[in-house]
Each structure stands twice: as structure tokens, then as C-alpha cells.
Design a protein around this motif. Sequence first.
Motif, PDB file in Angstrom:
ATOM      1  N   GLN B 102       0.833  -1.208   0.000  1.00 22.77           N
ATOM      2  CA  GLN B 102       0.000   0.000   0.000  1.00 22.77           C
ATOM      3  C   GLN B 102       0.862   1.251   0.000  1.00 22.77           C
ATOM      4  N   ALA B 103       0.559   2.186  -0.899  1.00 21.97           N
ATOM      5  CA  ALA B 103       1.231   3.501  -0.888  1.00 21.97           C
ATOM      6  C   ALA B 103       2.741   3.337  -0.711  1.00 21.97           C
ATOM      7  N   TYR B 104       3.323   2.439  -1.498  1.00 22.34           N
ATOM      8  CA  TYR B 104       4.732   2.064  -1.257  1.00 22.34           C
ATOM      9  C   TYR B 104       5.692   3.234  -1.486  1.00 22.34           C
ATOM     10  N   ALA B 105       5.310   4.167  -2.376  1.00 22.41           N
ATOM     11  CA  ALA B 105       6.222   5.276  -2.667  1.00 22.41           C
ATOM     12  C   ALA B 105       6.531   6.081  -1.408  1.00 22.41           C
ATOM     13  N   TRP B 106       5.623   6.030  -0.431  1.00 25.81           N
ATOM     14  CA  TRP B 106       5.804   6.785   0.808  1.00 25.81           C
ATOM     15  C   TRP B 106       6.547   6.003   1.890  1.00 25.81           C
ATOM     16  N   ALA B 107       6.933   4.784   1.570  1.00 24.66           N
ATOM     17  CA  ALA B 107       7.532   3.905   2.586  1.00 24.66           C
ATOM     18  C   ALA B 107       8.752   4.540   3.260  1.00 24.66           C
ATOM     19  N   LEU B 108       9.627   5.177   2.459  1.00 28.11           N
ATOM     20  CA  LEU B 108      10.829   5.741   3.071  1.00 28.11           C
ATOM     21  C   LEU B 108      10.479   6.985   3.887  1.00 28.11           C
ATOM     22  N   GLN B 109       9.638   7.829   3.344  1.00 31.75           N
ATOM     23  CA  GLN B 109       9.188   9.032   4.065  1.00 31.75           C
ATOM     24  C   GLN B 109       8.638   8.657   5.440  1.00 31.75           C
ATOM     25  N   ARG B 110       7.785   7.620   5.443  1.00 33.30           N
ATOM     26  CA  ARG B 110       7.215   7.152   6.713  1.00 33.30           C
ATOM     27  C   ARG B 110       8.311   6.666   7.656  1.00 33.30           C
ATOM     28  N   GLY B 111       9.196   5.855   7.117  1.00 30.68           N
ATOM     29  CA  GLY B 111      10.270   5.280   7.946  1.00 30.68           C
ATOM     30  C   GLY B 111      11.180   6.347   8.538  1.00 30.68           C
ATOM     31  N   LEU B 112      11.336   7.461   7.806  1.00 33.28           N
ATOM     32  CA  LEU B 112      12.261   8.503   8.262  1.00 33.28           C
ATOM     33  C   LEU B 112      11.561   9.598   9.079  1.00 33.28           C
ATOM     34  N   LEU B 138      13.012   9.342  -4.079  1.00 34.23           N
ATOM     35  CA  LEU B 138      12.634  10.633  -4.676  1.00 34.23           C
ATOM     36  C   LEU B 138      11.383  11.198  -4.013  1.00 34.23           C
ATOM     37  N   THR B 139      10.468  10.305  -3.616  1.00 36.54           N
ATOM     38  CA  THR B 139       9.230  10.749  -2.978  1.00 36.54           C
ATOM     39  C   THR B 139       9.517  11.373  -1.611  1.00 36.54           C
ATOM     40  N   ALA B 140      10.577  10.911  -0.953  1.00 39.87           N
ATOM     41  CA  ALA B 140      10.907  11.402   0.388  1.00 39.87           C
ATOM     42  C   ALA B 140      11.716  12.702   0.368  1.00 39.87           C
ATOM     43  N   ALA B 141      12.137  13.148  -0.817  1.00 39.45           N
ATOM     44  CA  ALA B 141      13.117  14.233  -0.887  1.00 39.45           C
ATOM     45  C   ALA B 141      12.525  15.590  -1.261  1.00 39.45           C
ATOM     46  N   ARG B 142      13.237  16.654  -0.874  1.00 39.67           N
ATOM     47  CA  ARG B 142      12.923  18.004  -1.365  1.00 39.67           C
ATOM     48  C   ARG B 142      13.766  18.281  -2.607  1.00 39.67           C
ATOM     49  N   LEU B 143      14.960  17.692  -2.630  1.00 40.15           N
ATOM     50  CA  LEU B 143      15.861  17.936  -3.755  1.00 40.15           C
ATOM     51  C   LEU B 143      16.470  16.628  -4.246  1.00 40.15           C
ATOM     52  N   ARG B 169       6.675  13.929  -9.116  1.00 42.43           N
ATOM     53  CA  ARG B 169       6.033  15.204  -8.773  1.00 42.43           C
ATOM     54  C   ARG B 169       4.521  15.119  -8.963  1.00 42.43           C
ATOM     55  N   GLU B 170       4.111  14.560 -10.091  1.00 43.37           N
ATOM     56  CA  GLU B 170       2.683  14.512 -10.415  1.00 43.37           C
ATOM     57  C   GLU B 170       1.914  13.623  -9.450  1.00 43.37           C
ATOM     58  N   ARG B 171       2.545  12.484  -9.085  1.00 43.64           N
ATOM     59  CA  ARG B 171       1.787  11.515  -8.287  1.00 43.64           C
ATOM     60  C   ARG B 171       1.968  11.645  -6.784  1.00 43.64           C
ATOM     61  N   TYR B 172       3.170  12.011  -6.348  1.00 44.64           N
ATOM     62  CA  TYR B 172       3.457  11.905  -4.922  1.00 44.64           C
ATOM     63  C   TYR B 172       4.013  13.168  -4.284  1.00 44.64           C
ATOM     64  N   ASN B 173       4.887  13.873  -4.963  1.00 42.81           N
ATOM     65  CA  ASN B 173       5.724  14.860  -4.282  1.00 42.81           C
ATOM     66  C   ASN B 173       5.920  16.105  -5.143  1.00 42.81           C
ATOM     67  N   PRO B 174       4.906  17.000  -5.160  1.00 35.54           N
ATOM     68  CA  PRO B 174       4.959  18.164  -6.050  1.00 35.54           C
ATOM     69  C   PRO B 174       6.124  19.126  -5.770  1.00 35.54           C
ATOM     70  N   ASP B 175       6.696  19.049  -4.562  1.00 32.00           N
ATOM     71  CA  ASP B 175       7.763  20.001  -4.227  1.00 32.00           C
ATOM     72  C   ASP B 175       9.157  19.537  -4.643  1.00 32.00           C
ATOM     73  N   LEU B 176       9.221  18.373  -5.270  1.00 36.22           N
ATOM     74  CA  LEU B 176      10.539  17.822  -5.596  1.00 36.22           C
ATOM     75  C   LEU B 176      11.251  18.681  -6.638  1.00 36.22           C
ATOM     76  N   ALA B 177      12.424  19.219  -6.252  1.00 35.75           N
ATOM     77  CA  ALA B 177      13.262  19.980  -7.179  1.00 35.75           C
ATOM     78  C   ALA B 177      14.464  19.108  -7.559  1.00 35.75           C
ATOM     79  N   TYR B 178      15.245  19.559  -8.558  1.00 32.88           N
ATOM     80  CA  TYR B 178      16.447  18.800  -8.893  1.00 32.88           C
ATOM     81  C   TYR B 178      17.603  19.729  -9.237  1.00 32.88           C
TER      82      TYR B 178
END
Lengths: 255, 255
Positions: B102-112, B138-143, B169-178
Amino acid sequence: MCYTLTIASQKGGVAKTTTAVSLAGALQEQGYRVLAVDLDPQGNLTLGLGLRPQHMTATAAELLLDAATFAEARQPTALEGLDLIPGNENLQLAERYLPSRQAYAWALQRGLAPAQQSYDFILIDSPPSLSALTTTALTAARLALLPTQAEYFSAYALKPMLQTIRRVRERYNPDLAYRILLTMFRRRNRAHRIIRSRLEATFGAGLCQTVIETDTKLREAAIAGLPITHFAPRTRSATQYRALAQELVAYVQKE
Amino acid sequence: MCYTLTIASQKGGVAKTTTAVSLAGALQEQGYRVLAVDLDPQGNLTLGLGLRPQHMTATAAELLLDAATFAEARQPTALEGLDLIPGNENLQLAERYLPSRQAYAWALQRGLAPAQQSYDFILIDSPPSLSALTTTALTAARLALLPTQAEYFSAYALKPMLQTIRRVRERYNPDLAYRILLTMFRRRNRAHRIIRSRLEATFGAGLCQTVIETDTKLREAAIAGLPITHFAPRTRSATQYRALAQELVAYVQKE
Ligand SMILES: Nc1ncnc2c1ncn2[C@@H]1O[C@H](COP(=O)(O)OP(=O)(O)OP(=O)(O)O)[C@@H](O)[C@H]1O
Ligand SMILES: Nc1ncnc2c1ncn2[C@@H]1O[C@H](COP(=O)(O)OP(=O)(O)OP(=O)(O)O)[C@@H](O)[C@H]1O
Ligand SMILES: [Mg+2]
Ligand SMILES: [Mg+2]
């Protein structure tokens, strides 16, 4: 009598693709019929032989998933007698869905069955991982060629790779042999010479006699979409890759 | 106020791990509390900070799969204020089973999540692939910091990576910059200078001002298990990675 080599290392940037392209060129130059197989979603082998991965519709992915035949996937290259099964991002799907298939480790072997009559050598380029694509590439091969830099992280990667080879031998392919190939070697670098002698001591005949030294011309060859043997035939790396081809042919003939 | 950077490239051997280790050292040196996260089954970040991947029982894999808590997975390093969530081959299992969750892209964000209070910077090192582990990083990051060599295959890899960033960005993390970071740069190499000016023209401010040039001392630092900033503080690469840290801190402070 077709001989299949898989070029593999889970370590990134150790010259897997460069070795696949250069060896393909050296073998073609000696008159062998060669099939190159791009199993990396990055499609670098495809690029290195002058084709565009994004334009390929029948790739190694379709072949692995039974969505295309061998004849549909095979592409000629600019070099007579050297053909290619291209790779592109579709291989990411193959990587994900392959493990759920029946006897998936044999997927590549099955897909390449029609090639056995038409080629003397099959060279398979793998992605930097120890996953499904690499497993199927190792299962299809007689020899695993393991490009390795004389560097800490690269040498560390050998142990998990050899464990993977052992597992593939036990479960699928008892005839799988391996050879370690030193790449991007700098003979003036003392640390490189030390690491090389340690690898020689550890692996003995498991280490290729031929060593590939750094040569900036190899990077230019990739842009030209040609093997170094054809792009810059008199450079040191072209000579060394030819020597590697001869060493491997001699090894194969003894088998 | 914790800022998370993911160091990512599906191209192998472009100095992702070397950048993660060196940047961690430079930030720690300036007094920031830093958490390094090793998301590569190869465990190179873990090695580069002096720990042994094979001895780790609670790794990033266990954290991702809810088999260990943050406190159980976190390890101190030899450097005060620099901690590590280690990685090893267990991450191969995480790679395989994560997409089915479930919602695996957020797994690291949750863990951290527990880390947000205790650190100023989180640096995540990714494997050379565009798969589940990289997606969650990438989902857990700002940059997203994208190390890139001034080489054909490496530059070619930017397009699929930017597409992946767009998707995240489109699916999980709109603030992701690079930011793209030139690594292993050889200023005397004409092809490198040409590729660099093309990247500057294409990406403008998206390219880091700081460029990391080749420096053989970086390879020795990895063997010592220390960041270059601590292993050989006066070398060019230590100076350049410090400059990179300053550039990124300035960027973060403007956010
Ligand atoms: N002997 C050499 N001398 C100089 N440059 C080299 C040499 N071999 C390879 N290179 C260059 O090093 C880079 C990495 O090589 P290559 O892409 O073949 O490695 P790889 O193992 O296939 O990488 P990946 O893990 O991403 O698949 C390329 O830019 C290539 O042109
Ligand atoms: N600026 C540099 N100068 C000289 N050597 C470098 C430099 N940066 C990295 N290296 C060396 O190049 C090799 C590859 O670097 P590294 O392992 O950090 O790349 P990576 O992108 O993390 O690789 P992978 O894709 O396998 O994770 C290592 O042996 C490292 O020590
Ligand atoms: Mg490659
Ligand atoms: Mg790495």
C-alpha cells in the motif's frame, strides 16, 4: 556451435557495455557471426552500436515476455555479421514481471534458441543489479565475464556476484563458468597495481590475462556508435580488446 | 527543520555514493546534524562510512518493510553528528516486494519520520536503477541531486531520470526539485568541456555551479571509510565538495 557470454557486474560503470561493444567488434572483425543482446533498460549497448533505443518496438523485453519472436526483435547493425537484440526502458517492465512467470530464469535461453544456428557468439550486456534480468542472462550463458575496476567498491562487489553465479549453477546452469576482467586499469597508479596483484593471488586462472587500460578514445567510439576496433583500430584499447577476444576464443576452443 | 536530499542516477559509477559520503562529511564539518541513508543493496555508502554491510541486521530494507523501527536501524558513525541507516543485500528483497505494498512510494518518508526532529540534513544514496527504491527515495526528498559525468551514456541517462522526477512530482511529491552535478570532470579533456557547456546551455540554473573534478584521493578515502573532508582535507576534491555543501545550504536557505 554457438557460445554465449554474459557480461555482468552489479557495480555501476565498470565498463560492462564498453566491453560488450568492443568484444563484439573484435569478434566480428575476425569473421565470427555475433549476436549482441542488450538487457539493460538504459539501452547503452544499443546506443553503442549506433541504434536509438527509443525507436525500438520489439526489444529484449518483448522477447523475454513472449510478446515478440526472435526474428522480430533482431536488428542488423552497421557491421556485417553483427546483429543486435536491442534494449530500452521496456526492460524495466520485464524486470518487474519476469519473476512471477513459470521457469523465468530460462526466459532468455528460450528466446535465444533460434539464434543457436545462426551465430558463433552471443554477447549479453546486463544492468548494474543482481536481479531477474541478470539471473536470466547468467542462466543462458556458458561464461560470465565480470568486468572489474581495480577499485575498492568494485572489488567488494565480486563476492555477491560469485554467490549469485554459484546459485545459478546449483539451480539452473551447472556449466556456467566465469572470468574476471580488469577494466579501466591505470598501470601508473600504485593502488591499481596492488589491487591487481591481490586479485591475481586470489583468483589465479579465474582472472583474464588480458587487462583493459584506460583509453579516452573508448568514450568517443560510443558517440560514433561503433566498436573501438572499427572506430580507432590502432589505439591501445582496440589492441587490448582484440587480445581479449583471442584469449576468450582460445578458452572456448578448449571447452 | 530537516532538509532531505536524494542522490540519484540510473547510470552506474557516476559518483552517487562518493557524493553522498563527501557531502555528508562537508555538512557534518560545518556543524550540521546529518543522517545518511543507504538505499543500495551494494551497501557502498555503508562501506564508505566505515561500517560493514554484512554485519548489519536492521537496515534500510527492514525500515522500508516495517520490520524494524528507525531507532533500531540507525547506526552512529566515527563522526560525531553523522549517523547512518545502513544498506545491504536485504534491500534486494525490499526492491522486489515494495511495489506490492500500500502507498509504497511513501515507505521511506514514513520510515524517516522520526528523523525530522533530530537532523538538519538527510542524504539518501540510491542504486543505479529507476525502480521502486529510487521512487521511494525521490518521494521522500525536497531535492534530487543528479551526479552526471560529462560522458555520452551519462548525459543520455538524464532524460529518463527527469521523466521519473516529473512522474514523482505529479503523483506523490509536487515540491521535488532537482540539481545536476558534474562529477569526475577532467578540465583538460576537450570533450568534457564541450559536454559541460552544452549542459550549461540546456539546464542553466538546474546545473550546480560547483563541479567535482577527478581526484584519485577520493578512492583512497573509501578504503579508509572516511569522507574526503576528514581523510584528506586539503585536497582539491575536499575543497570542491565543501563548495558544493555551501552552494546547497545557500539554496536550501532560500527555499
Ligand atoms: N577503458 C576505458 N577507458 C576510458 N573510459 C572508459 C573505459 N571503459 C569504459 N569507459 C567509459 O566509462 C563509462 C562507463 O562505462 P560503461 O557504460 O561501459 O560501464 P557499465 O558497467 O556498462 O555501466 P552501467 O553499470 O551503467 O551499465 C563510459 O562513459 C565509458 O565510455
Ligand atoms: N571525482 C572522482 N575522482 C576520482 N575517482 C572518483 C571520483 N568520484 C568517484 N570516484 C571513484 O569512481 C568509482 C565510482 O564511484 P561511485 O561508486 O561513488 O559511483 P556510484 O554512482 O555510486 O556507482 P553505483 O552506480 O555502482 O552506485 C569509485 O571507485 C569511486 O571511488
Ligand atoms: Mg552498461
Ligand atoms: Mg553507489
